[in-house]
Design a protein around this motif. Structure first.
Motif, PDB file in Angstrom:
ATOM      1  N   PHE A   1       3.535   9.218  -6.443  1.00 56.04           N
ATOM      2  CA  PHE A   1       3.962  10.618  -6.351  1.00 56.04           C
ATOM      3  C   PHE A   1       4.922  10.968  -7.481  1.00 56.04           C
ATOM      4  O   PHE A   1       4.931  12.082  -7.977  1.00 56.04           O
ATOM      5  CB  PHE A   1       4.652  10.899  -5.001  1.00 56.04           C
ATOM      6  N   PHE A   2       5.734   9.993  -7.894  1.00 58.64           N
ATOM      7  CA  PHE A   2       6.730  10.237  -8.931  1.00 58.64           C
ATOM      8  C   PHE A   2       6.142  10.202 -10.340  1.00 58.64           C
ATOM      9  O   PHE A   2       6.670  10.840 -11.238  1.00 58.64           O
ATOM     10  CB  PHE A   2       7.874   9.232  -8.820  1.00 58.64           C
ATOM     11  N   ASN A   3       5.073   9.427 -10.534  1.00 60.41           N
ATOM     12  CA  ASN A   3       4.506   9.370 -11.879  1.00 60.41           C
ATOM     13  C   ASN A   3       3.246  10.233 -12.023  1.00 60.41           C
ATOM     14  O   ASN A   3       2.604  10.213 -13.063  1.00 60.41           O
ATOM     15  CB  ASN A   3       4.240   7.920 -12.312  1.00 60.41           C
ATOM     16  N   GLY A   4       2.899  10.978 -10.973  1.00 61.24           N
ATOM     17  CA  GLY A   4       1.811  11.947 -11.060  1.00 61.24           C
ATOM     18  C   GLY A   4       0.410  11.370 -10.977  1.00 61.24           C
ATOM     19  O   GLY A   4      -0.543  12.016 -11.396  1.00 61.24           O
ATOM     20  N   HIS A   5       0.265  10.160 -10.441  1.00 60.26           N
ATOM     21  CA  HIS A   5      -1.047   9.526 -10.363  1.00 60.26           C
ATOM     22  C   HIS A   5      -1.435   9.206  -8.925  1.00 60.26           C
ATOM     23  O   HIS A   5      -1.961   8.130  -8.635  1.00 60.26           O
ATOM     24  CB  HIS A   5      -1.068   8.240 -11.196  1.00 60.26           C
ATOM     25  N   VAL A   6      -1.200  10.150  -8.035  1.00 62.89           N
ATOM     26  CA  VAL A   6      -1.452   9.918  -6.610  1.00 62.89           C
ATOM     27  C   VAL A   6      -2.925   9.632  -6.348  1.00 62.89           C
ATOM     28  O   VAL A   6      -3.260   8.669  -5.655  1.00 62.89           O
ATOM     29  CB  VAL A   6      -0.984  11.127  -5.760  1.00 62.89           C
ATOM     30  N   MET A   7      -3.804  10.446  -6.898  1.00 67.51           N
ATOM     31  CA  MET A   7      -5.237  10.247  -6.643  1.00 67.51           C
ATOM     32  C   MET A   7      -5.720   8.923  -7.213  1.00 67.51           C
ATOM     33  O   MET A   7      -6.543   8.249  -6.593  1.00 67.51           O
ATOM     34  CB  MET A   7      -6.058  11.409  -7.213  1.00 67.51           C
ATOM     35  N   GLN A   8      -5.221   8.531  -8.386  1.00 71.53           N
ATOM     36  CA  GLN A   8      -5.601   7.245  -8.969  1.00 71.53           C
ATOM     37  C   GLN A   8      -5.183   6.107  -8.042  1.00 71.53           C
ATOM     38  O   GLN A   8      -5.953   5.176  -7.816  1.00 71.53           O
ATOM     39  CB  GLN A   8      -4.971   7.045 -10.341  1.00 71.53           C
ATOM     40  N   ALA A   9      -3.969   6.179  -7.505  1.00 71.35           N
ATOM     41  CA  ALA A   9      -3.473   5.125  -6.620  1.00 71.35           C
ATOM     42  C   ALA A   9      -4.292   5.064  -5.340  1.00 71.35           C
ATOM     43  O   ALA A   9      -4.650   3.970  -4.870  1.00 71.35           O
ATOM     44  CB  ALA A   9      -1.993   5.346  -6.303  1.00 71.35           C
ATOM     45  N   ILE A  10      -4.602   6.209  -4.767  1.00 67.14           N
ATOM     46  CA  ILE A  10      -5.373   6.237  -3.521  1.00 67.14           C
ATOM     47  C   ILE A  10      -6.788   5.716  -3.753  1.00 67.14           C
ATOM     48  O   ILE A  10      -7.291   4.884  -2.985  1.00 67.14           O
ATOM     49  CB  ILE A  10      -5.388   7.661  -2.932  1.00 67.14           C
ATOM     50  N   ILE A  11      -7.424   6.180  -4.817  1.00 66.44           N
ATOM     51  CA  ILE A  11      -8.793   5.730  -5.115  1.00 66.44           C
ATOM     52  C   ILE A  11      -8.811   4.236  -5.422  1.00 66.44           C
ATOM     53  O   ILE A  11      -9.663   3.497  -4.925  1.00 66.44           O
ATOM     54  CB  ILE A  11      -9.397   6.550  -6.275  1.00 66.44           C
ATOM     55  N   SER A  12      -7.877   3.775  -6.222  1.00 64.91           N
ATOM     56  CA  SER A  12      -7.807   2.359  -6.559  1.00 64.91           C
ATOM     57  C   SER A  12      -7.560   1.515  -5.310  1.00 64.91           C
ATOM     58  O   SER A  12      -8.152   0.444  -5.147  1.00 64.91           O
ATOM     59  CB  SER A  12      -6.712   2.127  -7.596  1.00 64.91           C
ATOM     60  N   CYS A  13      -6.701   1.985  -4.430  1.00 64.15           N
ATOM     61  CA  CYS A  13      -6.422   1.293  -3.170  1.00 64.15           C
ATOM     62  C   CYS A  13      -7.694   1.194  -2.325  1.00 64.15           C
ATOM     63  O   CYS A  13      -8.037   0.109  -1.829  1.00 64.15           O
ATOM     64  CB  CYS A  13      -5.325   2.037  -2.418  1.00 64.15           C
ATOM     65  N   LEU A  14      -8.398   2.293  -2.178  1.00 59.81           N
ATOM     66  CA  LEU A  14      -9.615   2.314  -1.359  1.00 59.81           C
ATOM     67  C   LEU A  14     -10.729   1.462  -1.961  1.00 59.81           C
ATOM     68  O   LEU A  14     -11.381   0.688  -1.259  1.00 59.81           O
ATOM     69  CB  LEU A  14     -10.096   3.752  -1.163  1.00 59.81           C
ATOM     70  N   VAL A  15     -10.948   1.600  -3.269  1.00 57.34           N
ATOM     71  CA  VAL A  15     -12.000   0.821  -3.926  1.00 57.34           C
ATOM     72  C   VAL A  15     -11.678  -0.666  -3.854  1.00 57.34           C
ATOM     73  O   VAL A  15     -12.556  -1.494  -3.565  1.00 57.34           O
ATOM     74  CB  VAL A  15     -12.199   1.286  -5.389  1.00 57.34           C
TER      75      VAL A  15
ATOM     76  N   ILE B   1       0.835  -1.203   0.000  1.00 57.81           N
ATOM     77  CA  ILE B   1       0.000   0.000   0.000  1.00 57.81           C
ATOM     78  C   ILE B   1       0.872   1.257   0.000  1.00 57.81           C
ATOM     79  O   ILE B   1       0.703   2.154  -0.834  1.00 57.81           O
ATOM     80  CB  ILE B   1      -0.965  -0.005   1.204  1.00 57.81           C
ATOM     81  N   LEU B   2       1.820   1.311   0.933  1.00 54.60           N
ATOM     82  CA  LEU B   2       2.655   2.513   1.057  1.00 54.60           C
ATOM     83  C   LEU B   2       3.564   2.717  -0.155  1.00 54.60           C
ATOM     84  O   LEU B   2       3.699   3.843  -0.644  1.00 54.60           O
ATOM     85  CB  LEU B   2       3.489   2.435   2.338  1.00 54.60           C
ATOM     86  N   SER B   3       4.157   1.635  -0.666  1.00 58.37           N
ATOM     87  CA  SER B   3       5.050   1.791  -1.823  1.00 58.37           C
ATOM     88  C   SER B   3       4.267   2.124  -3.094  1.00 58.37           C
ATOM     89  O   SER B   3       4.737   2.894  -3.927  1.00 58.37           O
ATOM     90  CB  SER B   3       5.915   0.549  -2.024  1.00 58.37           C
TER      91      SER B   3
END
Length: 150
Positions: A37-51, A29-31
């Motif tokens: 953060f480096f590829n500019g898709h923070v919100m996608q990663a967070i939303i995908s993680c939560l969903v 999850i953390l990695s």
């Protein structure tokens, strides 16, 4: 590579001890979110993680999967996408059905055990999830996902 290694670890620990360890799930999850953060898709990663976590929380609330499965899939979601999780979950469901049928046939038909005692034994769902994830990776990486209607 990270996802494939996590599959090997999760399947092994789930088969051996019926657990998917927190050090694996939390680090995924953390990695996954950290890398985004480096590829500019923070919100996608967070939303995908939560969903992903919420999708697997539902069967966990009914005792069908463990919380390790929930956290593991949240970690996989942080590394991938909602589309990947849905594909993997569908494939894992089919693989899980086949896994359960094979185990039932083996234990009742070959080992000659009684169905009443066998039906209450837990089956590590991490095996099916791992198969679904690896099959999902194959589908996504070979372009077969274009054939899917989503």
């Amino acid at each position: 590579m990270v996802i494939s290694i996590s599959v090997m670890i999760a399947v092994y620990t789930d088969v051996r001890w019926m657990i998917i360890p927190n050090w694996l799930t939390v680090s995924l999850i953390l990695s996954g979110i950290g890398l985004s953060f480096f590829n500019g898709h923070v919100m996608q990663a967070i939303i995908s993680c939560l969903v992903s976590g919420l999708i697997f929380l539902i069967p966990a609330l009914f005792g069908q999967v463990g919380m390790g499965d929930v956290k593991w899939m949240a970690g996989i979601g942080a590394w991938t996408s909602i589309q990947f999780i849905l594909i993997s979950f569908a494939l894992a469901s089919v693989i899980g059905l086949l896994h359960i049928m094979i185990m039932l046939i083996w234990k009742v038909g070959v080992k000659k055990r009684k169905y009443k005692e066998v039906r209450k034994e837990p089956i590590p769902y991490g095996v099916s999830l791992g198969g679904g994830i690896l099959a999902g990776l194959f589908i996504i990486n070979t372009g077969f996902n274009n054939l899917l209607i989503m």
